[in-house]
Design a protein around this motif. Structure first.
Motif, PDB file in Angstrom:
ATOM      1  N   ASP A  20       0.836  -1.199   0.000  1.00  0.00           N
ATOM      2  CA  ASP A  20       0.000   0.000   0.000  1.00  0.00           C
ATOM      3  C   ASP A  20       0.866   1.242   0.000  1.00  0.00           C
ATOM      4  O   ASP A  20       2.068   1.201   0.286  1.00  0.00           O
ATOM      5  CB  ASP A  20      -0.949   0.010   1.199  1.00  0.00           C
ATOM      6  CG  ASP A  20      -0.211  -0.108   2.517  1.00  0.00           C
ATOM      7  OD1 ASP A  20       0.415   0.883   2.930  1.00  0.00           O
ATOM      8  OD2 ASP A  20      -0.248  -1.209   3.128  1.00  0.00           O
ATOM      9  N   SER A  21       0.251   2.380  -0.295  1.00  0.00           N
ATOM     10  CA  SER A  21       0.967   3.652  -0.429  1.00  0.00           C
ATOM     11  C   SER A  21       1.561   4.116   0.887  1.00  0.00           C
ATOM     12  O   SER A  21       2.645   4.717   0.928  1.00  0.00           O
ATOM     13  CB  SER A  21       0.019   4.722  -0.973  1.00  0.00           C
ATOM     14  OG  SER A  21      -0.441   4.370  -2.254  1.00  0.00           O
ATOM     15  N   SER A  22       0.865   3.856   1.969  1.00  0.00           N
ATOM     16  CA  SER A  22       1.360   4.282   3.275  1.00  0.00           C
ATOM     17  C   SER A  22       2.659   3.569   3.628  1.00  0.00           C
ATOM     18  O   SER A  22       3.631   4.195   4.088  1.00  0.00           O
ATOM     19  CB  SER A  22       0.297   4.019   4.340  1.00  0.00           C
ATOM     20  OG  SER A  22       0.777   4.356   5.627  1.00  0.00           O
ATOM     21  N   LEU A  24       4.726   2.225   1.522  1.00  0.00           N
ATOM     22  CA  LEU A  24       5.753   2.672   0.582  1.00  0.00           C
ATOM     23  C   LEU A  24       6.377   3.984   1.052  1.00  0.00           C
ATOM     24  O   LEU A  24       7.596   4.179   0.952  1.00  0.00           O
ATOM     25  CB  LEU A  24       5.137   2.836  -0.800  1.00  0.00           C
ATOM     26  CG  LEU A  24       6.098   3.304  -1.907  1.00  0.00           C
ATOM     27  CD1 LEU A  24       7.178   2.249  -2.164  1.00  0.00           C
ATOM     28  CD2 LEU A  24       5.334   3.596  -3.194  1.00  0.00           C
ATOM     29  N   ASN A  25       5.538   4.890   1.560  1.00  0.00           N
ATOM     30  CA  ASN A  25       6.062   6.161   2.064  1.00  0.00           C
ATOM     31  C   ASN A  25       6.978   5.939   3.257  1.00  0.00           C
ATOM     32  O   ASN A  25       7.996   6.631   3.422  1.00  0.00           O
ATOM     33  CB  ASN A  25       4.903   7.078   2.440  1.00  0.00           C
ATOM     34  CG  ASN A  25       5.372   8.477   2.793  1.00  0.00           C
ATOM     35  OD1 ASN A  25       5.980   9.158   1.979  1.00  0.00           O
ATOM     36  ND2 ASN A  25       5.122   8.901   4.026  1.00  0.00           N
ATOM     37  N   ARG A  28      10.294   4.966   1.899  1.00  0.00           N
ATOM     38  CA  ARG A  28      11.002   6.131   1.364  1.00  0.00           C
ATOM     39  C   ARG A  28      11.712   6.903   2.470  1.00  0.00           C
ATOM     40  O   ARG A  28      12.886   7.286   2.344  1.00  0.00           O
ATOM     41  CB  ARG A  28      10.004   7.048   0.634  1.00  0.00           C
ATOM     42  CG  ARG A  28      10.647   8.268  -0.016  1.00  0.00           C
ATOM     43  CD  ARG A  28       9.595   9.199  -0.579  1.00  0.00           C
ATOM     44  NE  ARG A  28       8.744   9.727   0.483  1.00  0.00           N
ATOM     45  CZ  ARG A  28       9.102  10.727   1.305  1.00  0.00           C
ATOM     46  NH1 ARG A  28      10.294  11.295   1.193  1.00  0.00           N
ATOM     47  NH2 ARG A  28       8.279  11.147   2.231  1.00  0.00           N
ATOM     48  N   ILE A  71      10.828   3.695  -6.127  1.00  0.00           N
ATOM     49  CA  ILE A  71       9.725   4.125  -5.262  1.00  0.00           C
ATOM     50  C   ILE A  71       8.636   4.821  -6.084  1.00  0.00           C
ATOM     51  O   ILE A  71       7.437   4.589  -5.879  1.00  0.00           O
ATOM     52  CB  ILE A  71      10.265   5.047  -4.150  1.00  0.00           C
ATOM     53  CG1 ILE A  71      11.100   4.220  -3.147  1.00  0.00           C
ATOM     54  CG2 ILE A  71       9.119   5.749  -3.426  1.00  0.00           C
ATOM     55  CD1 ILE A  71      11.840   5.034  -2.122  1.00  0.00           C
ATOM     56  N   GLU A  72       8.999   5.680  -7.040  1.00  0.00           N
ATOM     57  CA  GLU A  72       8.021   6.378  -7.885  1.00  0.00           C
ATOM     58  C   GLU A  72       7.245   5.401  -8.756  1.00  0.00           C
ATOM     59  O   GLU A  72       6.025   5.524  -8.925  1.00  0.00           O
ATOM     60  CB  GLU A  72       8.723   7.421  -8.752  1.00  0.00           C
ATOM     61  CG  GLU A  72       9.156   8.670  -7.999  1.00  0.00           C
ATOM     62  CD  GLU A  72       7.982   9.367  -7.336  1.00  0.00           C
ATOM     63  OE1 GLU A  72       6.926   9.516  -8.008  1.00  0.00           O
ATOM     64  OE2 GLU A  72       8.105   9.771  -6.172  1.00  0.00           O
ATOM     65  N   LYS A  74       6.738   2.240  -8.132  1.00  0.00           N
ATOM     66  CA  LYS A  74       5.864   1.461  -7.248  1.00  0.00           C
ATOM     67  C   LYS A  74       4.656   2.299  -6.818  1.00  0.00           C
ATOM     68  O   LYS A  74       3.531   1.787  -6.704  1.00  0.00           O
ATOM     69  CB  LYS A  74       6.651   1.003  -6.024  1.00  0.00           C
ATOM     70  CG  LYS A  74       5.878   0.015  -5.141  1.00  0.00           C
ATOM     71  CD  LYS A  74       5.618  -1.288  -5.883  1.00  0.00           C
ATOM     72  CE  LYS A  74       4.946  -2.317  -4.982  1.00  0.00           C
ATOM     73  NZ  LYS A  74       4.718  -3.596  -5.664  1.00  0.00           N
ATOM     74  N   LYS A  75       4.903   3.599  -6.605  1.00  0.00           N
ATOM     75  CA  LYS A  75       3.818   4.495  -6.221  1.00  0.00           C
ATOM     76  C   LYS A  75       2.741   4.555  -7.314  1.00  0.00           C
ATOM     77  O   LYS A  75       1.533   4.521  -7.026  1.00  0.00           O
ATOM     78  CB  LYS A  75       4.397   5.894  -5.964  1.00  0.00           C
ATOM     79  CG  LYS A  75       3.368   6.911  -5.490  1.00  0.00           C
ATOM     80  CD  LYS A  75       4.039   8.258  -5.246  1.00  0.00           C
ATOM     81  CE  LYS A  75       3.015   9.284  -4.798  1.00  0.00           C
ATOM     82  NZ  LYS A  75       3.646  10.613  -4.553  1.00  0.00           N
ATOM     83  N   GLU A  76       3.184   4.614  -8.563  1.00  0.00           N
ATOM     84  CA  GLU A  76       2.235   4.644  -9.681  1.00  0.00           C
ATOM     85  C   GLU A  76       1.470   3.331  -9.787  1.00  0.00           C
ATOM     86  O   GLU A  76       0.264   3.318 -10.057  1.00  0.00           O
ATOM     87  CB  GLU A  76       2.975   4.932 -10.991  1.00  0.00           C
ATOM     88  CG  GLU A  76       3.551   6.331 -11.065  1.00  0.00           C
ATOM     89  CD  GLU A  76       4.305   6.568 -12.353  1.00  0.00           C
ATOM     90  OE1 GLU A  76       4.344   5.636 -13.195  1.00  0.00           O
ATOM     91  OE2 GLU A  76       4.845   7.668 -12.536  1.00  0.00           O
ATOM     92  N   ALA A  79      -1.100   3.251  -6.981  1.00  0.00           N
ATOM     93  CA  ALA A  79      -2.199   4.186  -7.269  1.00  0.00           C
ATOM     94  C   ALA A  79      -3.163   3.587  -8.290  1.00  0.00           C
ATOM     95  O   ALA A  79      -4.389   3.708  -8.158  1.00  0.00           O
ATOM     96  CB  ALA A  79      -1.640   5.510  -7.774  1.00  0.00           C
TER      97      ALA A  79
END
Length: 344
Positions: A20-22, A24-25, A28, A71-72, A74-76, A79
């Protein structure tokens, strides 16, 4: 160099496994934050020789770029997955029946008017409309009803000024057609429209109602032509077995004049409450056009003749649909109007 490679492998695996995005952050911040291992590597450059610093710095920057890029990406991906989940959870099942919009329908008087117009257009007539406000001359004078004529008492009129009034019959349209067409022949028109009189409203009378008047002018046009036309109309409106009869009457603009009855379509002439036991129902007035009317319009009554008739649209609608009160047509009751989908 081994430390950088190990750090890249470790971070790559964790980024690939994140869900999930959280989270992943959090990764980072863990690797690229001020207290992260990449920053610690940069701080350790002070202990290296001048020859090692450029090579080590290049490797650390490359590590930082690789981690940022992963990371970018994976973020895409996350999303896109989250949007897909949202779409799946909020999608509408279009296979379910929708809600049909409520559609209106034509007013019963307009249905009958349309039926009459179609009928006469098929016989070669033109449909001519006119203004609701007319001159006294065309409403009465040209129809052979001069001032102080007793026939004016039969049409209690609504005057706007001494010379203009709300038309009491669509004969006013016919008089204009006669004048504008003279001396050309033949003339075959029907003139539909609303008319106005100061009548008291009750079950069979209204201060406003609709008429359709017909006019035919030509050479040797007789009552026999009128009878054939009206028989055709009656059978189209009320059934193929209908018969009509003429009864002598009086109208200032026709001579001779007749009242026209049609055999009852409910009892086929045997007698019933609809026809008051007579077997006949009065539907309109008609007659041969008066010579004075022809003269005033510029025609020679010795060379041409014609007939005219006037039918009440409400009268026809009440007979066709079994309506017992003329006021139903003007109360705008949706329950009443919605029962009329088409003309028959």
């Amino acid at each position: 160099m081994k430390t950088i490679e190990e750090l890249l492998q470790e971070a790559t695996q964790k980024i690939q496994d994140v869900k999930d995005s959280s989270s992943l952050n959090d990764l980072r911040v863990l690797y690229l934050g001020k207290k992260g291992p990449v920053q610690e590597l940069m701080k350790g450059m002070k202990d290296l020789s001048k020859e090692e610093k450029p090579i080590f710095g290049q490797k650390v920057n490359q590590l930082k770029q690789d981690l940022s890029k992963m990371i970018e990406e994976k973020k895409e991906q996350l999303a896109a997955l989250e949007m897909q989940k949202k779409i799946e959870s909020e999608k509408i099942d279009i296979t379910l029946p929708g809600r049909k919009p409520e559609l209106g329908n034509a007013h019963p008087l307009n249905l009958v008017r349309q039926e009459l117009e179609d009928l006469f257009i098929g016989l070669g007539y033109q449909v001519i409309e006119g203004d609701d406000i007319v001159d006294d001359e065309y409403c009465f004078e040209r129809a052979n009803i001069p001032k102080d004529h007793p026939a004016r008492d039969m049409q209690d009129s609504l005057y706007i000024d001494p010379n203009r009034l709300l038309r009491t019959h669509t004969t006013a349209i016919q008089m204009v057609v006669l004048e504008e067409s003279a001396p050309n022949l033949p003339i075959k028109v029907v003139c539909p429209g609303k008319v106005y009189r100061r009548d008291d409203d009750d079950a069979t009378h209204s201060h406003q109602f609709m008429q359709m008047e017909g006019l035919v002018i030509g050479e040797k046009v007789t009552l026999a032509d009128l009878k054939g036309t009206l028989e055709f109309m009656a059978r189209k409106l009320f059934g193929q077995d209908r018969q009509i009869r003429f009864r002598p009457s009086y109208f200032p603009f026709t001579e001779p004049s007749v009242e026209v009855d049609v055999s009852c379509h409910i009892c086929n002439g045997k007698g019933c409450p609809t026809c008051k036991g007579t077997g006949w129902i009065e539907i309109l007035g008609a007659g041969e056009v008066h010579p004075n009317v022809l003269k005033m319009a510029g025609y020679d009554p010795e060379k041409c003749s014609g007939f005219a008739f006037g039918v009440g649209v409400e009268r026809v609608a009440m007979l066709k649909y079994g309506i017992d009160d003329i006021r139903h047509f003007y109360t705008n009751d949706k329950r009443f109007n919605s029962t009329f989908k088409r003309y028959e």
